[in-house]
Design an enzyme around this catalytic site. Sequence first.
Site, PDB file in Angstrom:
ATOM      1  N   GLY A   1      17.752  29.818  40.924  1.00  0.00           N
ATOM      2  CA  GLY A   1      17.653  28.565  40.715  1.00  0.00           C
ATOM      3  C   GLY A   1      16.615  27.885  41.235  1.00  0.00           C
TER       4      GLY A   1
ATOM      5  N   MET B   1      22.041  20.299  48.165  1.00  0.00           N
ATOM      6  CA  MET B   1      23.380  20.701  48.781  1.00  0.00           C
ATOM      7  C   MET B   1      24.128  19.618  49.836  1.00  0.00           C
ATOM      8  SD  MET B   1      22.118  24.377  50.090  1.00  0.00           S
ATOM      9  CE  MET B   1      20.463  23.701  50.391  1.00  0.00           C
TER      10      MET B   1
ATOM     11  N   LYS C   1      26.457  33.104  45.750  1.00  0.00           N
ATOM     12  CA  LYS C   1      25.774  31.944  46.429  1.00  0.00           C
ATOM     13  C   LYS C   1      26.610  30.565  46.009  1.00  0.00           C
ATOM     14  CE  LYS C   1      22.179  33.209  48.755  1.00  0.00           C
ATOM     15  NZ  LYS C   1      20.878  32.991  48.599  1.00  0.00           N
TER      16      LYS C   1
ATOM     17  N   ASP D   1      21.859  34.289  40.834  1.00  0.00           N
ATOM     18  CA  ASP D   1      22.533  33.294  41.279  1.00  0.00           C
ATOM     19  C   ASP D   1      23.373  32.406  40.451  1.00  0.00           C
ATOM     20  OD1 ASP D   1      21.394  34.068  43.694  1.00  0.00           O
ATOM     21  OD2 ASP D   1      20.297  32.276  44.177  1.00  0.00           O
TER      22      ASP D   1
HETATM   23  N1  SAH Z   1      15.927  26.724  45.110  1.00  0.00           N
HETATM   24  C1  SAH Z   1      16.678  25.676  44.529  1.00  0.00           C
HETATM   25  C2  SAH Z   1      17.572  25.013  45.346  1.00  0.00           C
HETATM   26  C3  SAH Z   1      18.881  25.885  45.853  1.00  0.00           C
HETATM   27  S1  SAH Z   1      19.613  24.990  46.972  1.00  0.00           S
HETATM   28  C4  SAH Z   1      15.620  24.561  44.046  1.00  0.00           C
HETATM   29  O1  SAH Z   1      14.362  24.791  44.298  1.00  0.00           O
HETATM   30  O2  SAH Z   1      15.935  23.886  43.200  1.00  0.00           O
HETATM   31  C5  SAH Z   1      21.074  24.558  45.827  1.00  0.00           C
HETATM   32  C6  SAH Z   1      21.165  22.834  45.602  1.00  0.00           C
HETATM   33  O3  SAH Z   1      19.933  22.613  44.708  1.00  0.00           O
HETATM   34  C7  SAH Z   1      22.305  22.469  44.944  1.00  0.00           C
HETATM   35  O4  SAH Z   1      23.298  22.220  45.993  1.00  0.00           O
HETATM   36  C8  SAH Z   1      21.858  21.057  44.556  1.00  0.00           C
HETATM   37  O5  SAH Z   1      21.901  20.247  45.424  1.00  0.00           O
HETATM   38  C9  SAH Z   1      20.310  21.400  44.143  1.00  0.00           C
HETATM   39  N2  SAH Z   1      20.458  21.778  42.428  1.00  0.00           N
HETATM   40  C10 SAH Z   1      19.895  22.862  42.187  1.00  0.00           C
HETATM   41  N3  SAH Z   1      19.966  22.975  40.655  1.00  0.00           N
HETATM   42  C11 SAH Z   1      20.427  21.618  40.296  1.00  0.00           C
HETATM   43  C12 SAH Z   1      20.518  20.939  39.345  1.00  0.00           C
HETATM   44  N4  SAH Z   1      20.374  21.428  38.057  1.00  0.00           N
HETATM   45  N5  SAH Z   1      21.126  19.635  39.297  1.00  0.00           N
HETATM   46  C13 SAH Z   1      21.385  19.069  40.399  1.00  0.00           C
HETATM   47  N6  SAH Z   1      21.212  19.581  41.666  1.00  0.00           N
HETATM   48  C14 SAH Z   1      20.670  20.890  41.723  1.00  0.00           C
END
Ligand code: SAH
Length: 461
Positions: free
Chosen positions: A301, A383, A270, A248
């Site tokens: 992520g 998000m 994504k 992603d």
């Molecule tokens: N599965 C991921 C979340 C995916 S949704 C997890 O567990 O982290 C995507 C959202 O995650 C983004 O819009 C943001 O709000 C947050 N996010 C993911 N990585 C981030 C980062 N390094 N810094 C800040 N927000 C992050």
Amino acid sequence: MDFLPIFLNIRDQPCLVVGGGEVAARKTALLLRAGGRVTVLAPALSTAFDGYLAEGKITHRAANFHGEDVADYALVIAATNDDAVNRAVADSAKARRIPVNVVDQPALCSFIMPSIIDRSPVIVAVSSGGASPVLARLLRARLESLVPAGYGRLATLVASFRNHVKARFQPVERRRFWERVLQGPIAELVFSGRDSDARAALQATLDDTRLTLDSGEVYLVGGGPGDPDLLTFRALRLMQQADVVVYDRLVSPAVLNLVRLEAERIYAGKERAKHALPQEDINHLLVRLAKQGKRVVRLKGGDPFIFGRGGEEIATLAAEGIPFQVVPGITAAAGCASYAGIPLTHRDYSQSVVFVTGHLQDGSMNLNWQALAQPRQTVVFYMGLHGVDILCQQLIAHGLPASTPAALIQQGTTPQQRVLTGDLTTLADIVNKGNVKAPTLIIVGEVVRLRDKLKWFEPVP
Ligand code: SAH
């Protein structure tokens, strides 16, 4: 890279050590271990050489160094305590293009010697390129504890089966076969000293005609919030074994860099409102790749089961009977909170934490605001950037004080991390004025006040 790491075969090759002290003796020992024929040139030898002399392992030339002495040697080491002599040795070796090392003087060397972990035939070499030999030694010590003592015996066992295995399997299958052997019960038998059992087990595995190595597998791997140091060992190991990685946008380049170099990389996008591949297509892509017999890492992520749609992806795999594993990752809330110095719970300020998606659907956010607007609770919005004004208004409308502190953490845990703080009345403005971009996490709650005291991670812009 300042130096090319190579392993030199000096077996039966004439090697020259200039110097008769203890350092020279240590270098001599190393050359002998690698099978070199060593001549030591020095007016006199310290007692450290007595054993070698007695056993006839070295030739001693009792003389002062002259330039032409290096001729006809395959390798030269200068280990005297006289700078002028060391320099002369280096000069005359280099003039003849003979590899030369001057102990502790990288500037004079044409090659430098690493710290080593010797599990012959496996050798791990560590070098700091002369920048800090102590650092290299510390690293060596750590690796020493990671590499089982039986690694050398394991390599020897494997070597004796190489031709068999080569004859039986095509390259891709062969690699898979060896990975199974080297990471599974057979390796464990060697590590516990049961070499002959290991040999028998390996032979039996090879004789098993029903052995199938062609079924693919999918690993749904949480890549964490960005800092590659936050990966789990399992994530790293599977990333290192992947034939293909489907990743992603949220996966940081530093994390992606740790995937096996030869693995095919497929971007699944994504990005908000412009998904590079619809979810349906991603699900089927994973199935298709696995059916081709590939080991697929689906790299996401954060954590795959927290706003990662991981559940949907493996539901399709399960329905198709494809084997899969799920590897948890550090979710953005945990990573960003730590790296911003904001504890998500705290005895004095917050007894619970809620992770919620602030993703807008048709311009609105359909959430249980009453439940979110509770005192002594931390709310983390994933998000939420595009709906930041709505979420602040709703939290106030449902009873949270307007002065409730809130934080925006952009690209948390990476060198680009930014943290901006305000309260429910100022947050939307901060987003607009601060040019805040995704991925950004929003933390709302009294715990945000702790950042001033607890922040520790401030990347240099
Ligand atoms: N599965 C991921 C979340 C995916 S949704 C997890 O567990 O982290 C995507 C959202 O995650 C983004 O819009 C943001 O709000 C947050 N996010 C993911 N990585 C981030 C980062 N390094 N810094 C800040 N927000 C992050």
